[in-house]
Design a protein around this motif. Structure first.
Motif, short mmCIF file in Angstrom:
data_model
loop_
_atom_site.label_atom_id
_atom_site.label_comp_id
_atom_site.label_asym_id
_atom_site.label_seq_id
_atom_site.Cartn_x
_atom_site.Cartn_y
_atom_site.Cartn_z
N ASN A 106 -20.46 -37.92 -127.29
CA ASN A 106 -21.85 -38.85 -127.04
C ASN A 106 -21.41 -40.30 -127.47
N GLN A 107 -20.01 -40.50 -127.61
CA GLN A 107 -19.58 -41.95 -128.03
C GLN A 107 -19.90 -42.86 -126.97
N ARG A 108 -20.41 -44.08 -127.28
CA ARG A 108 -21.00 -44.92 -126.19
C ARG A 108 -20.33 -46.23 -126.18
N HIS A 109 -19.10 -46.37 -127.00
CA HIS A 109 -18.52 -47.84 -127.17
C HIS A 109 -17.03 -47.46 -127.40
N VAL A 110 -16.26 -48.42 -126.72
CA VAL A 110 -14.75 -48.13 -126.75
C VAL A 110 -14.26 -48.78 -128.42
N GLU A 111 -13.78 -48.12 -129.07
CA GLU A 111 -13.63 -48.51 -130.44
C GLU A 111 -12.00 -49.09 -130.76
N ASN A 112 -11.02 -48.64 -129.87
CA ASN A 112 -9.90 -49.28 -130.14
C ASN A 112 -9.08 -49.24 -128.69
N ILE A 113 -8.03 -49.98 -128.61
CA ILE A 113 -7.14 -50.27 -126.97
C ILE A 113 -6.72 -48.92 -126.60
N ASN A 114 -6.40 -47.93 -127.52
CA ASN A 114 -5.77 -46.74 -127.06
C ASN A 114 -6.85 -45.70 -126.77
N VAL A 115 -6.87 -45.33 -125.38
CA VAL A 115 -7.85 -44.31 -124.88
C VAL A 115 -7.20 -43.21 -124.39
N GLU A 116 -7.66 -42.05 -124.86
CA GLU A 116 -7.16 -40.74 -124.21
C GLU A 116 -8.04 -40.27 -123.36
N ILE A 117 -7.63 -39.74 -122.03
CA ILE A 117 -8.37 -39.34 -120.92
C ILE A 117 -7.86 -38.08 -120.43
N ASN A 118 -8.53 -37.09 -119.83
CA ASN A 118 -8.09 -35.75 -119.02
C ASN A 118 -7.52 -36.41 -117.78
N PRO A 119 -6.15 -36.26 -117.60
CA PRO A 119 -5.69 -36.64 -116.24
C PRO A 119 -5.88 -35.81 -115.26
N LEU A 120 -6.13 -34.63 -115.46
CA LEU A 120 -6.49 -33.55 -114.48
C LEU A 120 -7.80 -33.54 -113.87
N TYR A 121 -8.79 -34.05 -114.36
CA TYR A 121 -10.19 -33.84 -114.12
C TYR A 121 -10.24 -34.18 -112.59
N ARG A 122 -9.70 -35.54 -112.19
CA ARG A 122 -9.93 -36.10 -110.73
C ARG A 122 -8.53 -36.38 -110.07
N PHE A 123 -7.42 -36.42 -110.98
CA PHE A 123 -6.11 -36.77 -110.53
C PHE A 123 -5.21 -35.73 -110.47
N ALA A 124 -5.41 -34.70 -110.50
CA ALA A 124 -4.07 -33.64 -110.93
C ALA A 124 -3.11 -33.63 -109.93
N PRO A 125 -3.32 -33.93 -108.48
CA PRO A 125 -2.20 -33.89 -107.57
C PRO A 125 -1.26 -35.15 -107.95
N ILE A 126 -1.78 -36.28 -108.72
CA ILE A 126 -0.78 -37.36 -109.00
C ILE A 126 -0.20 -36.91 -110.28
N PHE A 127 -0.89 -36.12 -111.32
CA PHE A 127 -0.25 -36.04 -112.71
C PHE A 127 0.23 -34.62 -113.04
N GLU A 128 -0.18 -33.68 -112.22
CA GLU A 128 0.14 -32.33 -112.60
C GLU A 128 1.68 -32.03 -112.76
N TYR A 129 2.40 -32.64 -111.99
CA TYR A 129 3.79 -32.20 -112.10
C TYR A 129 4.60 -33.21 -113.15
N ILE A 130 4.29 -34.64 -113.37
CA ILE A 130 4.91 -35.58 -114.25
C ILE A 130 4.58 -34.94 -115.50
N LEU A 131 3.17 -34.58 -116.08
CA LEU A 131 2.77 -34.35 -117.06
C LEU A 131 3.05 -32.67 -117.38
N HIS A 132 3.44 -31.80 -116.74
CA HIS A 132 3.85 -30.73 -116.90
C HIS A 132 4.76 -30.49 -118.05
N PRO A 133 4.32 -29.62 -119.21
CA PRO A 133 5.38 -29.52 -120.24
C PRO A 133 6.64 -29.22 -120.06
N ASP A 134 7.10 -28.52 -118.87
CA ASP A 134 8.42 -28.16 -118.74
C ASP A 134 9.03 -29.54 -118.20
#
Length: 235
Positions: free
Chosen positions: A41-69
């Protein structure tokens, strides 16, 4: 907030320009939303570091480069480089998001605002813009676009003065239409002076003469509000 474009817009309202944000792939995230704040429910950006779910919409872009292996084995020594790459790509995706549904006029306004801040229109304009809020900057860019379209800079000068300096009064000399008197109605300080210089030099034609009055109004016969002792500007 959910999508990265929503985060960027809210960050601007919270005085974090988009270029200052650093996007990171979240270690723990929900598969159903893109943002990954501590509270859903956070409604404000509190600092410059923002964590996001990279696989929600952009899995084809990030799924390889962010794979643990890939991160832990193949590019173990370049993990920091991958994070910077992720931030760069996310900024590009955010800009694409923001452009969706944008009209041509909105694009021009954003472009003019950026040029004003970059000093394309001179140092006076740049310093003045830096002393305005984001909403006021957009108002300046919007009004300047109207000048490009219609050439009616005196009207635009009056419009933007009323937006930036609430309660100001603009007078035009009947006998000499090229003379303008601007009552700003505020105590002069460095920040307001730079805002005034921005508006005056950006919107008034070169052949216009303007005289500004700050906290004290010049006296007008039969107008009691302008005839207070010790509060009358010398005309």
């Amino acid at each position: 907030m959910n999508f990265i474009w929503d985060i960027v817009l809210q960050a601007a309202k919270d005085d974090f320009e988009s270029e200052k944000l650093f996007f990171k792939p979240a270690e723990n995230f929900s598969p159903y939303i893109e943002q990954s704040f501590k509270s859903i429910n956070q409604r404000h950006v509190e600092n410059i570091n923002v964590e996001i779910n990279p696989l929600y919409r952009f899995a084809p872009i990030f799924e390889y480069i962010l794979h643990p292996d890939v991160i832990n084995l193949i590019f173990e020594n370049q993990r920091q480089c991958i994070l910077f790459y992720f931030d760069l790509i996310t900024h590009i995706l955010a800009e694409i998001d923001l452009c969706h549904g944008m009209t041509r006029r909105e694009f021009y306004i954003r472009r003019i605002r950026r040029e004003l801040l970059d000093g394309v229109y001179g140092e006076v304009a740049r310093e003045g813009m830096e002393n305005l809020s984001r909403e006021q900057q957009i108002s300046i860019a919007d009004e300047l676009l109207k000048v490009f379209e219609t050439g009616s800079s005196v009207k635009s000068f009056c419009n933007i003065m009323k937006q930036i300096f609430e309660g100001c009064i603009i007078y035009q000399d009947i006998q000499h239409p090229q003379k303008i008197y601007a009552y700003i109605g505020k105590e002069r300080d460095e920040q307001l002076q730079k805002q005034w210089q921005l508006i005056r030099e950006t919107f008034l034609p070169l052949d216009m003469e303007v005289r500004e009055f700050w906290a004290e109004h010049f006296g007008i016969l039969d107008i009691d509000e302008t005839l207070k002792i010790n509060s009358i500007a010398i005309f």
